[in-house]
Design an enzyme around this catalytic site. Structure first.
Site, short mmCIF file in Angstrom:
data_model
loop_
_atom_site.label_atom_id
_atom_site.label_comp_id
_atom_site.label_asym_id
_atom_site.label_seq_id
_atom_site.Cartn_x
_atom_site.Cartn_y
_atom_site.Cartn_z
N CYS A 129 -4.08 3.38 2.42
CA CYS A 129 -3.44 2.06 2.23
C CYS A 129 -4.29 1.82 0.82
CB CYS A 129 -4.44 1.15 3.23
SG CYS A 129 -3.99 -0.48 3.32
N CYS A 172 -2.53 6.31 -11.22
CA CYS A 172 -3.91 5.38 -11.42
C CYS A 172 -3.28 4.38 -12.40
CB CYS A 172 -4.81 6.28 -11.78
SG CYS A 172 -6.46 5.27 -12.02
#
Length: 140
Positions: free
Chosen positions: A118, A46
């Site tokens: 995605c 992240c």
């Protein structure tokens, strides 16, 4: 927990483009991100908190212009939310640790998971030193 940090914190930490995608749920243009066509070994973390979200082994070329994965690095690191924006019904994916918008998940993946995560390149960083180690993010 990182979900409690305010917009001012994230504006100081991220570029304007990263902030738009990660904190406001924006989307980068297809075929424009740094990871859409990268297939190096490593862990995708992240961008906001550093949590490992995806492993390179689960990445595939979906031909859509965004990095695509068939599974999260480990169960529970990605949260799903219903997204009815833009006149479509989709499933948004966010980092479970900090709430960073990652992209969307679709049930059209080519492997046995049947999933295609995605992901915006701006939402993740590739850590080539962390292949298959499932490291922890900053958590705070």
């Amino acid at each position: 927990m990182s979900k409690e940090k305010d917009d001012n914190y994230w504006r100081d930490k991220l570029t304007p483009e990263e902030f738009h995608v990660c904190r406001e749920g924006g989307t980068e243009r297809p075929f424009s991100g740094e990871h859409w066509n990268t297939f190096e070994d490593g862990a995708y973390r992240c961008r906001c908190c550093g949590e490992v979200l995806f492993e390179s082994e689960s990445k595939f070329d979906a031909g859509c212009g965004w990095p695509s994965f068939d599974a999260e690095a480990r169960e529970g690191v990605v949260e799903e939310h219903q997204d009815n924006s833009l006149g479509m019904q989709r499933t948004e994916i966010v980092c479970a640790n900090c709430g960073c918008h990652l992209g969307h998940v679709f049930p059209d993946g080519p492997t046995d998971t049947g999933l295609r995560y995605c992901v915006n390149s701006l939402s993740v960083t590739l850590d080539p030193e962390d292949s298959n180690e499932h490291g922890e993010g900053e958590g705070g």
